[in-house]
Design a protein around this motif. Sequence first.
Motif, mmCIF file in Angstrom:
data_model
loop_
_atom_site.group_PDB
_atom_site.id
_atom_site.type_symbol
_atom_site.label_atom_id
_atom_site.label_comp_id
_atom_site.label_asym_id
_atom_site.label_seq_id
_atom_site.Cartn_x
_atom_site.Cartn_y
_atom_site.Cartn_z
ATOM 1 N N ILE A 117 0.843 -1.206 0.000
ATOM 2 C CA ILE A 117 0.000 0.000 0.000
ATOM 3 C C ILE A 117 0.872 1.248 0.000
ATOM 4 C CG2 ILE A 117 -1.575 1.369 1.444
ATOM 5 C CD1 ILE A 117 -2.872 -1.320 2.246
ATOM 6 N N HIS A 118 1.909 1.260 0.805
ATOM 7 C CA HIS A 118 2.805 2.416 0.854
ATOM 8 C C HIS A 118 3.460 2.637 -0.513
ATOM 9 C CE1 HIS A 118 5.663 5.340 2.344
ATOM 10 N NE2 HIS A 118 6.648 4.613 1.827
ATOM 11 N N ASP A 119 3.947 1.556 -1.135
ATOM 12 C CA ASP A 119 4.567 1.674 -2.462
ATOM 13 C C ASP A 119 3.581 2.224 -3.487
ATOM 14 O OD1 ASP A 119 6.902 0.683 -1.423
ATOM 15 O OD2 ASP A 119 6.624 -1.353 -2.227
ATOM 16 N N LEU A 120 2.351 1.734 -3.425
ATOM 17 C CA LEU A 120 1.340 2.216 -4.379
ATOM 18 C C LEU A 120 1.001 3.685 -4.127
ATOM 19 C CD1 LEU A 120 -1.010 -0.884 -4.583
ATOM 20 C CD2 LEU A 120 0.528 -0.025 -6.366
ATOM 21 N N GLU A 121 0.944 4.075 -2.854
ATOM 22 C CA GLU A 121 0.679 5.485 -2.555
ATOM 23 C C GLU A 121 1.799 6.375 -3.092
ATOM 24 O OE1 GLU A 121 0.193 5.437 1.683
ATOM 25 O OE2 GLU A 121 -1.978 5.185 1.547
#
Length: 162
Positions: free
Chosen positions: A93-97
């Motif tokens: 999720i952090h990478d996608l954000e």
Amino acid sequence: MAALGPVNAATVPRKVIRESLADLGEHRGTAVTPEAVELVRELYRAASDASSSQHHAMEVLEEQLADADRRSRRSNIQGDVLGDALLERTNRIHDLEVRFSQLESDWKGQSGAAPTSSLAPIPTPRSCLRNGTSCSNRSRASVKSSKPRARNGPPPKHAASF
């Protein structure tokens, strides 16, 4: 005299008891009465039953302890697996954000203006937690409604793979 270990029906054979009764009769000079012999037999049976039931109870407790230990180990392993999966999802999720922010800033830089869209923004897990709402259904609906229509040709290189 050496100290003896625990004495019970399991450690004293019947033969020893019979010989002890015979020795007692010889020592006293009279035969041991049948009532005394029967009393010793009943006491021996009761001691034997008690020691075997204690042994059985100990075996049952050991088995219950082993079962509880297996359940504990299994739940620890499941907890570790769930923790690892949660960490992986959080990192994803952090990478996608981050990728989304980079794409958004690239797009803003190319167009020179902020995007104006009639679509609702896709909530991030952090924003859902702050607002106290459920992200699972809202984000799926938002993602479904905000997906562009399929076009001919390969997908763009920046498309996320799930």
